[in-house]
Design a protein around this motif. Structure first.
Motif, PDB file in Angstrom:
ATOM      1  N   SER A 197       1.495   8.347  -1.504  1.00 62.50           N
ATOM      2  CA  SER A 197       0.816   7.941  -0.272  1.00 62.50           C
ATOM      3  C   SER A 197       0.993   8.942   0.848  1.00 62.50           C
ATOM      4  O   SER A 197       0.060   9.228   1.594  1.00 62.50           O
ATOM      5  CB  SER A 197       1.337   6.579   0.186  1.00 62.50           C
ATOM      6  OG  SER A 197       0.820   5.534  -0.592  1.00 62.50           O
ATOM      7  N   TRP A 235      -5.887   2.334   4.800  1.00 59.71           N
ATOM      8  CA  TRP A 235      -4.907   3.164   4.095  1.00 59.71           C
ATOM      9  C   TRP A 235      -5.585   3.891   2.959  1.00 59.71           C
ATOM     10  O   TRP A 235      -6.654   3.495   2.486  1.00 59.71           O
ATOM     11  CB  TRP A 235      -3.750   2.314   3.548  1.00 59.71           C
ATOM     12  CG  TRP A 235      -2.534   3.126   3.185  1.00 59.71           C
ATOM     13  CD1 TRP A 235      -2.149   3.545   1.942  1.00 59.71           C
ATOM     14  CD2 TRP A 235      -1.565   3.629   4.094  1.00 59.71           C
ATOM     15  NE1 TRP A 235      -0.992   4.266   2.019  1.00 59.71           N
ATOM     16  CE2 TRP A 235      -0.604   4.338   3.331  1.00 59.71           C
ATOM     17  CE3 TRP A 235      -1.394   3.550   5.480  1.00 59.71           C
ATOM     18  CZ2 TRP A 235       0.492   4.972   3.910  1.00 59.71           C
ATOM     19  CZ3 TRP A 235      -0.298   4.168   6.059  1.00 59.71           C
ATOM     20  CH2 TRP A 235       0.636   4.863   5.279  1.00 59.71           C
ATOM     21  N   GLU A 283       0.818  -1.201   0.000  1.00 58.81           N
ATOM     22  CA  GLU A 283       0.000   0.000   0.000  1.00 58.81           C
ATOM     23  C   GLU A 283       0.859   1.262   0.000  1.00 58.81           C
ATOM     24  O   GLU A 283       0.519   2.265  -0.641  1.00 58.81           O
ATOM     25  CB  GLU A 283      -0.928  -0.011   1.217  1.00 58.81           C
ATOM     26  CG  GLU A 283      -2.087  -0.978   1.081  1.00 58.81           C
ATOM     27  CD  GLU A 283      -2.840  -1.166   2.396  1.00 58.81           C
ATOM     28  OE1 GLU A 283      -2.324  -0.738   3.433  1.00 58.81           O
ATOM     29  OE2 GLU A 283      -3.924  -1.755   2.355  1.00 58.81           O
ATOM     30  N   ARG A 284       1.957   1.236   0.708  1.00 56.81           N
ATOM     31  CA  ARG A 284       2.813   2.417   0.799  1.00 56.81           C
ATOM     32  C   ARG A 284       3.580   2.693  -0.486  1.00 56.81           C
ATOM     33  O   ARG A 284       3.856   3.848  -0.812  1.00 56.81           O
ATOM     34  CB  ARG A 284       3.800   2.254   1.954  1.00 56.81           C
ATOM     35  CG  ARG A 284       3.182   2.343   3.330  1.00 56.81           C
ATOM     36  CD  ARG A 284       4.186   1.991   4.414  1.00 56.81           C
ATOM     37  NE  ARG A 284       3.593   2.087   5.740  1.00 56.81           N
ATOM     38  CZ  ARG A 284       3.589   3.189   6.477  1.00 56.81           C
ATOM     39  NH1 ARG A 284       4.142   4.287   6.019  1.00 56.81           N
ATOM     40  NH2 ARG A 284       3.031   3.190   7.668  1.00 56.81           N
ATOM     41  N   ASN A 326      -4.303   7.333  -0.093  1.00 56.71           N
ATOM     42  CA  ASN A 326      -3.329   8.374  -0.407  1.00 56.71           C
ATOM     43  C   ASN A 326      -3.680   9.671   0.308  1.00 56.71           C
ATOM     44  O   ASN A 326      -4.828  10.127   0.268  1.00 56.71           O
ATOM     45  CB  ASN A 326      -3.269   8.602  -1.908  1.00 56.71           C
ATOM     46  CG  ASN A 326      -2.664   7.423  -2.648  1.00 56.71           C
ATOM     47  OD1 ASN A 326      -1.890   6.658  -2.067  1.00 56.71           O
ATOM     48  ND2 ASN A 326      -3.026   7.255  -3.922  1.00 56.71           N
ATOM     49  N   CYS A 352       7.419   5.596   2.767  1.00 61.68           N
ATOM     50  CA  CYS A 352       6.349   5.366   1.805  1.00 61.68           C
ATOM     51  C   CYS A 352       6.510   6.346   0.653  1.00 61.68           C
ATOM     52  O   CYS A 352       7.302   7.287   0.716  1.00 61.68           O
ATOM     53  CB  CYS A 352       4.964   5.477   2.444  1.00 61.68           C
ATOM     54  SG  CYS A 352       4.639   6.995   3.324  1.00 61.68           S
TER      55      CYS A 352
END
Length: 788
Positions: free
Chosen positions: A195, A309, A147-148, A311, A191
């Motif tokens: 993000s 999570w 995700e990062r 951005n 990250c």
């Protein structure tokens, strides 16, 4: 040994810092996880990373500020790939800085071989690092990592949307540091910029409160959370998400790295509304973290179904007074000034040192604690070694501590912590053990709740007076004199020692005192007796005097002082108190002792410290001073007259006898802050507003031309006409006001009381009352009185 170092991102070597600072590698902090490596593999890997940095110093600008050490190593199942977590350590304090770790990817095609020298080290960079992550073995690609770094960026908006109204998510009572903002992608690279462009890391350097309590940065509905990860877990992250529908589009506040089971039990996803400032949980270092800290950012589009999570989007903190509300570390402002040049510089005034980056929150808490100090009462004279400090305290989540504060030398000190149970606190304070000198002192308590909020900085603030000799553990010898009922004893030395003299009712002049003339250092007073010491002979009231109703072991800290008394008056305390007469409310000390000859100050203001002199008041055990104002009557314009209240400076006795007062009417405006300064309060700012405003014949334009009219506590103004058929243009021409004019301005009246009068004689009282009350808006109806 031979090492291979691969550079990515345009040739910049990055470990935790890109572009400006060089960090050192220190020993491994935590043991490896995953497949156990062979002996010496970790040391070889550590040496490879260290060599990679040392070999490329010339490509890293700046200077050395932090050490870098391996926090955590995760190996692939075949042992040929390692994901290395890197942490910062402050070389000045020795503390591990709480933030997300930097990363290094190490590959060894030969596998886990003892004393292998073939590690290929990829130092993390924000650019192209996503490609490196995607090439990792599946077991190393955690959801958090993907995700990062791998989550596809959203379509770039035409303009950056900014969301406002946020406050730093902790109590005003805490001192918290920012450890990273743009550093997420420019320094320690935890990250991608997509993000974490607007993400923030916050950390508490206080080792006793690393897992500090959190308050909601802004209001929102509990949307998602996880709290089952054990504290310190590297494989699992606790978090809380609050959805804010007041924005367009809706925004989601992400609070990351929370402690196990610290989220309040009553939070229900999709149902529980959380106010700004409400307690939401505690910080820990669950998941991708080097130490206990909070990762906070806001997003508009979740990147997964768990809402853990998304951005980050641009937000502004209303309590961050620089960069328009976007906090930065001082290191970030040095390295990347294009992102902001302002930061919180420490007391040394030097940017880039370890005392920088503390942020003062303005988040006062939605549910602050309540409490009060009950005993001792104000002005209590303490004649024993100990004093019992008691009071009450309550909070919706609980009280964590009650501190006791004293001020006897110009500065406040936390001297002890009270015991607390069932809504009450108490502490027997040993003043001798605390080395508290005799004399007046300030006493207050500070009551903390679970969130770190306090009732007030100085709850129950009052003055008490210590009058007890502390001679170690040995009590002073018994007084040489033993005054009977109605008598006093005066002594040449402190603690009722030295030459002494017993005195009964009457006046005793210098000739009567003998060797004790100008030589009295302590006084013993029997019950019901009042003794007044004068610094002049013959009980001259124009000099300095002080009345005692109880024994005082040391006159050195009293108004009269030690070794100054030249005459003494002894009488029953039931006698009437002499009336004080104020002679000098000036700004200069009366050097010649004749205050009647000194002029009054021409224009005293709130910036002045008034020195008061008075005569009389014999028999009073204390005095109070009060200052009221403003004190002006001024014509503002031809269509309105504003009259302020008349003020006076008053000095009054505080004993149980006759209350006297000397009055002096000041010639110019002053303010209530002057009264506060007289009481010893440190006034740092002042707001003035009229107390009473009275208008004569007034057209509405006269009100509008003087906005202060709408702010006066009491406004007395005319309301001559109210019937619809009356022409307002004609009414205004002759300087009058119509009810419609009042209704048009209903939102402007901030007054506590509105008094309308001067009604036309063509109306009856009942007509006026019915017409006005029927048409008044709800905004002002409850504050209106009619003079009929």
């Amino acid at each position: 040994m031979k090492f291979f170092v691969r550079l990515i991102g345009g040739g910049a070597v990055v470990l935790l810092v890109i572009g400006a600072f060089l960090w050192l590698i220190a020993p491994t902090v935590e043991a490896q996880q995953g497949t156990p490596p062979a002996p010496d593999v970790d040391s070889a890997l550590r040496e490879a990373v260290h060599t990679a940095i040392q070999a490329n110093q010339k490509s890293i600008l700046g200077f050395l500020i932090n050490e870098v050490e391996i926090n955590h190593i995760v190996y692939s199942q075949d042992g040929r790939t390692a994901l290395v977590w890197l942490q910062q350590r402050d070389p000045e304090t020795g503390d591990v800085v709480g933030q997300e770790p930097g990363l290094a990817i190490a590959r060894n095609p030969r596998g886990l071989l003892s004393k292998s020298a073939s590690w290929q080290v990829t130092i993390q960079s924000a650019t192209n690092f996503a490609r490196e992550v995607t090439s990792l073995p599946p077991e190393l690609q955690t959801d958090d990592l993907v995700e990062r770094f791998v989550t596809p960026p959203e379509a770039a908006p035409k303009a950056v949307q900014t969301f406002t109204g946020y406050k730093l998510p902790w109590s005003t009572a805490l001192n918290i540091k920012i450890t990273g903002s743009i550093g997420h992608f420019l320094d320690y690279g935890s990250c991608s910029e997509t993000s974490c462009r607007y993400a923030y890391d916050f950390w508490n350097p206080d080792a006793g409160n690393r897992m500090f309590p959190l308050l909601a940065s802004k209001g929102g509905v509990v949307w998602a959370y996880k709290e089952t990860c054990p504290n310190g877990s590297t494989d699992c992250t606790n978090y809380l998400v609050l959805k804010d529908d007041s924005t367009s589009p809706a925004t989601y506040q992400l609070y990351y790295h929370l402690a196990f089971k610290s989220i309040p039990d009553h939070f229900v996803s999709g149902q529980t509304y959380v106010q700004q400032g409400e307690y939401i949980g505690n910080v820990d270092d669950t998941g991708y973290s080097t130490d206990h800290h909070l990762h906070f950012h806001v997003y508009t589009a979740p990147s997964n179904s768990s809402y853990s999570w998304g951005n980050s989007v641009r937000i502004l903190f209303s309590d961050v007074p620089f960069n328009g509300g976007e906090p930065r570390t001082c290191g970030e402002t040095i390295r990347y000034p294009s992102y902001g040049t302002e930061c919180s510089v420490g007391p040394d005034g030097v940017k880039g040192t370890s005392d920088d980056n503390y942020l003062q929150s303005g988040n006062t808490g939605a549910y602050p604690p309540k409490g009060a100090l009950n005993t001792p009462a104000p002005w209590t004279v303490i004649t024993t070694r100990t004093v019992d400090v008691t009071g009450t305290a309550s909070d919706n989540l609980g009280i964590t501590k009650v501190q006791i504060l004293l001020n006897y030398d110009g500065s406040w000190k936390v001297v002890d912590t009270a015991s607390y149970a069932n809504g009450a606190f108490n502490k027997s304070l040993d003043l001798c053990a605390l080395n508290v000198p005799d004399g007046p002192m300030g006493l207050a308590v500070r009551i903390y709740d679970v969130e770190g909020n306090w009732v007030g900085r100085y709850t129950g603030l009052r003055q008490i007076i210590k009058n007890y000799p502390c001679s170690g553990n040995t009590p002073p010898p018994p007084p040489a004199c033993s005054p009977a009922a109605g008598q006093i004893g005066v002594y040449a030395d402190a603690n009722l020692t030295g030459a002494c003299l017993k005195l009964g009712n009457g006046q005793f002049n210098a000739s009567n005192l003998g060797i004790l003339n100008n030589n009295i250092a302590s006084i013993q007073v029997s019950s019901g007796t009042c003794a007044t010491l004068f610094d002049r002979d013959n009980a001259d009231p124009l000099g300095r005097a002080e009345t005692f109703t109880a024994t005082d072991y040391n006159l050195n800290d009293n108004r009269i002082g030690a070794d100054t008394a030249s005459s003494v008056l002894v009488e029953p305390c039931s006698n009437p108190v002499d009336e004080p007469f104020l002679t000098f409310p000036g700004n200069r000390i009366d050097t010649d002792g004749n205050s009647r000859t000194l002029p009054n100050p021409a224009n005293p203001t709130s910036a002045d410290s008034l020195v008061l002199s008075w005569t009389g008041g014999v028999g009073a055990s204390g005095f109070t001073a009060s200052l009221s104002g403003p004190v002006t009557v001024r014509t503002i314009s031809g269509d309105q007259r504003l009259t302020d209240v008349t003020g006076e400076l008053r000095i009054s006795t505080t004993s149980g006898g006759v209350q006297g007062a000397g009055l002096l009417h000041l010639r110019e405006a002053t303010s209530i802050s002057g009264d506060l300064r007289l009481s010893g309060v440190d006034v740092t700012s002042e707001v003035r507003f009229p107390l009473v405003c009275y208008t004569g014949d007034t057209a509405p334009q006269g009100l509008d031309n003087h906005p202060g009219v709408y702010e006066a506590a009491i406004l007395i103004t005319e309301l001559t006409f109210f019937r619809p058929e009356h022409r307002k243009d004609k009414i205004h021409k002759f300087g009058h006001t119509h009810l419609d004019d009042i209704l048009d301005r209903a939102d402007r009246f901030r007054n506590e009381l509105l008094i309308f009068g001067h009604f036309s004689t063509r109306y009856h009282d009942q007509q006026i009352r019915r017409a006005v009350e029927r048409r008044l808006s709800e905004r002002i109806r409850g504050r209106v009185e009619l003079w009929l």
